[in-house]
Design a protein around this motif. Structure first.
Motif, PDB file in Angstrom:
ATOM      1  N   HIS A 123     -41.564 -61.436   1.274  1.00 10.99           N
ATOM      2  CA  HIS A 123     -40.359 -61.025   1.464  1.00 10.99           C
ATOM      3  C   HIS A 123     -40.143 -60.177   2.835  1.00 10.99           C
ATOM      4  N   ALA A 124     -40.979 -59.267   3.203  1.00 10.96           N
ATOM      5  CA  ALA A 124     -41.107 -58.615   4.317  1.00 10.96           C
ATOM      6  C   ALA A 124     -41.361 -59.579   5.655  1.00 10.96           C
ATOM      7  N   SER A 125     -42.165 -60.481   5.669  1.00  9.95           N
ATOM      8  CA  SER A 125     -42.058 -61.317   6.994  1.00  9.95           C
ATOM      9  C   SER A 125     -40.619 -62.231   7.059  1.00  9.95           C
ATOM     10  N   TRP A 126     -40.102 -62.606   5.932  1.00 14.97           N
ATOM     11  CA  TRP A 126     -38.962 -63.123   6.032  1.00 14.97           C
ATOM     12  C   TRP A 126     -37.952 -62.423   6.843  1.00 14.97           C
ATOM     13  N   ASN A 127     -37.713 -61.184   6.310  1.00 19.63           N
ATOM     14  CA  ASN A 127     -36.918 -60.319   6.968  1.00 19.63           C
ATOM     15  C   ASN A 127     -37.130 -59.880   8.424  1.00 19.63           C
ATOM     16  N   LEU A 128     -38.285 -59.889   8.795  1.00 16.61           N
ATOM     17  CA  LEU A 128     -38.785 -59.644  10.109  1.00 16.61           C
ATOM     18  C   LEU A 128     -38.522 -60.726  10.949  1.00 16.61           C
ATOM     19  N   LEU A 129     -39.214 -62.269  10.622  1.00 18.60           N
ATOM     20  CA  LEU A 129     -39.315 -63.212  11.394  1.00 18.60           C
ATOM     21  C   LEU A 129     -37.916 -64.237  11.662  1.00 18.60           C
ATOM     22  N   VAL A 130     -37.331 -64.128  10.475  1.00 16.55           N
ATOM     23  CA  VAL A 130     -36.125 -65.014  10.417  1.00 16.55           C
ATOM     24  C   VAL A 130     -35.137 -64.712  11.234  1.00 16.55           C
ATOM     25  N   LYS A 131     -34.635 -65.135  12.383  1.00 22.47           N
ATOM     26  CA  LYS A 131     -33.228 -64.605  13.035  1.00 22.47           C
ATOM     27  C   LYS A 131     -32.476 -65.608  13.250  1.00 22.47           C
ATOM     28  N   LEU A 132     -31.346 -65.703  12.165  1.00 22.45           N
ATOM     29  CA  LEU A 132     -30.388 -66.735  12.141  1.00 22.45           C
ATOM     30  C   LEU A 132     -29.169 -66.519  13.015  1.00 22.45           C
ATOM     31  N   ASP A 133     -28.697 -67.278  13.778  1.00 21.57           N
ATOM     32  CA  ASP A 133     -27.598 -67.030  14.623  1.00 21.57           C
ATOM     33  C   ASP A 133     -26.439 -67.536  13.990  1.00 21.57           C
ATOM     34  N   TRP A 171     -30.941 -75.241  10.745  1.00 20.91           N
ATOM     35  CA  TRP A 171     -31.634 -75.792   9.663  1.00 20.91           C
ATOM     36  C   TRP A 171     -33.248 -75.197   9.764  1.00 20.91           C
ATOM     37  N   LYS A 172     -33.774 -75.316  10.879  1.00 16.46           N
ATOM     38  CA  LYS A 172     -35.252 -75.141  11.124  1.00 16.46           C
ATOM     39  C   LYS A 172     -35.670 -73.528  10.660  1.00 16.46           C
ATOM     40  N   SER A 173     -34.572 -72.445  10.959  1.00 20.84           N
ATOM     41  CA  SER A 173     -34.838 -71.082  10.497  1.00 20.84           C
ATOM     42  C   SER A 173     -34.640 -71.102   9.143  1.00 20.84           C
ATOM     43  N   GLY A 174     -33.543 -71.837   8.671  1.00 18.52           N
ATOM     44  CA  GLY A 174     -33.376 -72.116   7.158  1.00 18.52           C
ATOM     45  C   GLY A 174     -34.486 -72.348   6.631  1.00 18.52           C
ATOM     46  N   VAL A 175     -35.207 -73.208   6.889  1.00 13.39           N
ATOM     47  CA  VAL A 175     -36.574 -73.991   6.245  1.00 13.39           C
ATOM     48  C   VAL A 175     -37.447 -72.652   6.130  1.00 13.39           C
ATOM     49  N   THR A 176     -37.768 -72.127   7.093  1.00 14.64           N
ATOM     50  CA  THR A 176     -38.574 -71.025   7.438  1.00 14.64           C
ATOM     51  C   THR A 176     -38.387 -70.002   6.407  1.00 14.64           C
ATOM     52  N   GLY A 177     -37.116 -69.428   6.238  1.00 19.58           N
ATOM     53  CA  GLY A 177     -36.696 -68.478   5.419  1.00 19.58           C
ATOM     54  C   GLY A 177     -36.739 -68.644   4.020  1.00 19.58           C
ATOM     55  N   ALA A 178     -36.334 -70.120   3.891  1.00 20.19           N
ATOM     56  CA  ALA A 178     -36.316 -70.596   2.299  1.00 20.19           C
ATOM     57  C   ALA A 178     -37.837 -70.628   1.977  1.00 20.19           C
ATOM     58  N   LEU A 179     -38.827 -70.916   2.621  1.00 21.96           N
ATOM     59  CA  LEU A 179     -40.151 -71.033   2.228  1.00 21.96           C
ATOM     60  C   LEU A 179     -40.746 -69.694   1.719  1.00 21.96           C
ATOM     61  N   LEU A 180     -40.368 -68.869   2.714  1.00 19.82           N
ATOM     62  CA  LEU A 180     -40.797 -67.444   2.549  1.00 19.82           C
ATOM     63  C   LEU A 180     -40.170 -66.824   1.243  1.00 19.82           C
ATOM     64  N   SER A 181     -38.670 -66.963   1.191  1.00 16.07           N
ATOM     65  CA  SER A 181     -38.024 -66.337   0.184  1.00 16.07           C
ATOM     66  C   SER A 181     -38.420 -66.987  -1.189  1.00 16.07           C
ATOM     67  N   ALA A 182     -38.557 -68.497  -1.278  1.00 16.74           N
ATOM     68  CA  ALA A 182     -38.915 -68.985  -2.536  1.00 16.74           C
ATOM     69  C   ALA A 182     -40.444 -68.660  -3.084  1.00 16.74           C
ATOM     70  N   GLY A 183     -41.311 -68.564  -1.980  1.00 15.08           N
ATOM     71  CA  GLY A 183     -42.683 -68.404  -2.454  1.00 15.08           C
ATOM     72  C   GLY A 183     -42.724 -66.827  -2.855  1.00 15.08           C
ATOM     73  N   ALA A 184     -42.026 -66.017  -2.458  1.00 17.86           N
ATOM     74  CA  ALA A 184     -42.000 -64.450  -2.812  1.00 17.86           C
ATOM     75  C   ALA A 184     -41.362 -64.578  -4.329  1.00 17.86           C
ATOM     76  N   TYR A 185     -40.131 -65.068  -4.591  1.00 18.43           N
ATOM     77  CA  TYR A 185     -39.687 -64.865  -5.708  1.00 18.43           C
ATOM     78  C   TYR A 185     -40.198 -65.956  -6.974  1.00 18.43           C
TER      79      TYR A 185
END
Length: 280
Positions: free
Chosen positions: A16-26, A207-221
């Motif tokens: 969850h922390a990695s998603w908040n640090l790494l995913v920068k959506l425009d 969409w690429k950033s969305g996939v990264t964020g979704a993988l991290l978020s889904a894995g966490a929850y």
């Protein structure tokens, strides 16, 4: 809390922390959450192809959780519109474990040991100290605070619903998959109502950033739902908020942000709280 569950929840906090640090959506915050929810919905469909569907007893919990997650997304997006990330995020995440603890005890009669209760209080105190702004110029208006605390209430509500729903589902993984599908579906409906079809054209370039964020978020929850099916909901809810400690450490190391004395004290309390929950 057993060691393997304790370590798994810490991994979820790190994701969850990695998603908040790494995913920068425009994108604005609502569209970013829409994109991540849609990708997670597709992931949920894939999960249901591999795991047996959850038992019917859990369906009311799934429906309620999907609606609560949508409310959470809307409130979080609104609070970020006028609030600073360094304040809104810790307020929303830091209040939720205490509300979850009260709800699990009052509504479901779930008991937590004295040491476990101490761990939850230490974690909440540490999170709020970590969130303390270093500059007096940072202000939080009343409306933003309302939405931040509302976000926290949604987090506590869906945590309780998912904790007990997953136990009735027969499969925490199947429950998670169905939840991801419903979350994505309800967010699509919310986007159509509030933004119209143009919202989907706006999110496609990211969409690429969305996939990264979704993988991290889904894995966490996914990990959290599994953990809540085996351990006290309140303890898991508190322990997963060690993500704020990970965010602080990553920000100091990668972004060279200043770590104040209050944040060091808060970090110490978070660690002590996590140790207390492990020993409880």
């Amino acid at each position: 809390m057993e060691l393997h569950i304790f370590l798994a929840v810490l991994v979820a906090a790190l994701l969850h922390a990695s998603w908040n640090l790494l995913v920068k959506l425009d994108l604005d915050r609502f569209l970013a959450l829409l994109l991540i929810s849609c990708v997670m919905g597709l992931m949920g469909v894939a999960m249901l192809a591999f795991f047996p569907w959850p038992k019917a007893e859990s369906y009311p919990y799934l429906l309620a959780s999907g609606l609560l997650h949508t409310g959470y997304n809307i409130f979080l997006a609104r609070s970020y519109r006028t609030g600073d990330l360094s304040q809104v995020y810790p307020i929303a995440r830091g209040t939720a474990p205490l509300l979850t603890f009260i709800g699990a005890w009052g509504l479901a009669g779930e008991t937590v040991t004295g040491l476990g209760a101490l761990g939850i209080l230490l974690l909440v105190s540490g999170i709020w100290l970590t969130a303390r702004p270093g500059a007096k110029t940072i202000r939080l208006d009343g409306l933003t605070l309302f939405f931040a605390l509302g976000t926290s209430a949604f987090i506590a509500a869906y945590t309780l619903v998912d904790g007990f729903g997953a136990r009735l589902s027969g499969s925490a993984s199947a429950y998670a998959g169905m939840l991801f599908v419903l979350d994505g579906l309800f967010m699509v409906i919310a986007a159509l109502v509030t933004r119209g079809p143009r919202a989907f054209a706006q999110v496609l370039p990211s969409w690429k950033s969305g996939v990264t964020g979704a993988l991290l978020s889904a894995g966490a929850y996914w990990i959290v739902i599994w953990a809540m099916s085996l351990a006290p909901v309140a303890a898991v809810a508190a322990l997963r908020e060690t993500s704020i400690l990970f965010v602080m450490l990553m920000s100091a190391y990668f972004l060279k942000e200043k770590v104040t004395g209050f944040r060091l004290l808060g970090a110490t309390l978070i660690v002590l709280g996590a140790v207390a929950l492990r020993l409880a």
